[in-house]
Design a protein around this motif. Structure first.
Motif, mmCIF file in Angstrom:
data_model
loop_
_atom_site.group_PDB
_atom_site.id
_atom_site.type_symbol
_atom_site.label_atom_id
_atom_site.label_comp_id
_atom_site.label_asym_id
_atom_site.label_seq_id
_atom_site.Cartn_x
_atom_site.Cartn_y
_atom_site.Cartn_z
ATOM 1 N N ARG A 27 0.818 -1.216 0.000
ATOM 2 C CA ARG A 27 0.000 0.000 0.000
ATOM 3 C C ARG A 27 0.851 1.264 0.000
ATOM 4 N NH1 ARG A 27 -5.061 -1.988 3.806
ATOM 5 N NH2 ARG A 27 -5.821 -3.474 2.257
ATOM 6 N N GLY A 28 2.170 1.101 -0.217
ATOM 7 C CA GLY A 28 3.051 2.261 -0.304
ATOM 8 C C GLY A 28 3.404 2.863 1.037
ATOM 9 N N ARG A 29 3.408 2.041 2.090
ATOM 10 C CA ARG A 29 3.747 2.525 3.431
ATOM 11 C C ARG A 29 5.153 2.071 3.788
ATOM 12 N NH1 ARG A 29 -1.516 0.077 6.300
ATOM 13 N NH2 ARG A 29 -0.477 -1.732 5.375
ATOM 14 N N TRP A 30 5.916 2.979 4.370
ATOM 15 C CA TRP A 30 7.295 2.693 4.770
ATOM 16 C C TRP A 30 7.328 1.932 6.096
ATOM 17 C CZ3 TRP A 30 10.922 3.394 1.312
ATOM 18 C CH2 TRP A 30 10.760 4.372 0.329
ATOM 19 N N ARG A 31 8.276 1.015 6.192
ATOM 20 C CA ARG A 31 8.463 0.255 7.423
ATOM 21 C C ARG A 31 9.963 0.141 7.732
ATOM 22 N NH1 ARG A 31 3.923 -2.706 9.030
ATOM 23 N NH2 ARG A 31 2.180 -2.554 7.565
ATOM 24 N N ILE A 32 10.287 0.160 9.012
ATOM 25 C CA ILE A 32 11.648 -0.118 9.482
ATOM 26 C C ILE A 32 11.586 -1.385 10.312
ATOM 27 C CG2 ILE A 32 13.570 0.618 10.944
ATOM 28 C CD1 ILE A 32 13.020 3.459 10.180
ATOM 29 N N ARG A 33 12.302 -2.398 9.850
ATOM 30 C CA ARG A 33 12.286 -3.702 10.506
ATOM 31 C C ARG A 33 10.858 -4.187 10.765
ATOM 32 N NH1 ARG A 33 17.571 -5.614 13.511
ATOM 33 N NH2 ARG A 33 18.991 -4.878 11.916
#
Length: 199
Positions: A27-33
């Protein structure tokens, strides 16, 4: 790319790259780990400093360090705004050159900004703009198209505005090869890597 990032790259050109920390979901959402990033100040910075290298590996330029991004679908995730498609990082799509449907009915495009996939939240937009032999797509026509093997040209077209693109079939698994991107970027032989982001 913002000026501050370009200046940092020029000042510190050999900072080891970071792998395995950053990801972009379908959905185009950024994630870190794996953890969703929700602060607009951070996501806006990611969006403005997002690019690809010559090997099809997409990254966020964090000052002098590249953080390579694992992709759940395509490097660019498309959202609909009325008659406009816009990438997750805000770029309007005006001249795609090719279009595909995957086995789940997902839309993939070769755009002027790079490989893109329509967000799974935009199914209504897709159905409005899919056309068969007699106009808007019928359920049976869509089912026939999705039953075709990968690599086949369907009888469907994607139409919006002045654009009309024939739709081909592909599988999600082969999308990186067909569209030319690395879904799970890996270090190249001899490439320096880091275990942590800079402070």
């Amino acid at each position: 790319m913002e000026d501050w990032a370009l200046r940092a790259m020029a000042r510190w050109p050999n900072v080891p790259a970071l792998f395995g920390w950053l990801s972009l979901d379908r959905r185009g959402r950024w994630r870190i780990r794996g953890e969703l990033i929700s602060r607009p100040q951070i996501t806006d910075t990611f969006d403005r400093n997002y690019a690809a290298d010559e090997h099809g590996r997409w990254y966020f330029q964090n000052g002098p360090q590249r953080g390579y991004v694992q992709l759940e679908t395509a490097p660019l995730v498309l959202r609909a705004e009325a008659e406009t498609l816009r990438t997750h990082n805000g770029l309007a799509v005006a001249s795609p050159t090719a279009a595909w449907l995957d086995e789940d009915g997902g839309l993939w495009l070769a755009t002027e900004h790079g490989p893109a996939a329509l967000s799974d939240q935009e199914a209504e937009w897709l159905l409005v703009h899919l056309h068969g032999a007699q106009g808007p797509v019928e359920e049976a026509e869509l089912a026939t198209a999705l039953a075709l093997p990968a690599g086949s040209r369907t009888d469907l077209w994607l139409k919006w505005g002045e654009l009309a693109l024939p739709l081909h079939r592909l599988t999600r698994a082969e999308a990186p090869q067909v569209l030319g991107f690395a879904a799970e970027p890996q270090p190249l032989p001899g490439e320096k890597t880091s275990e942590r982001a800079p402070d």
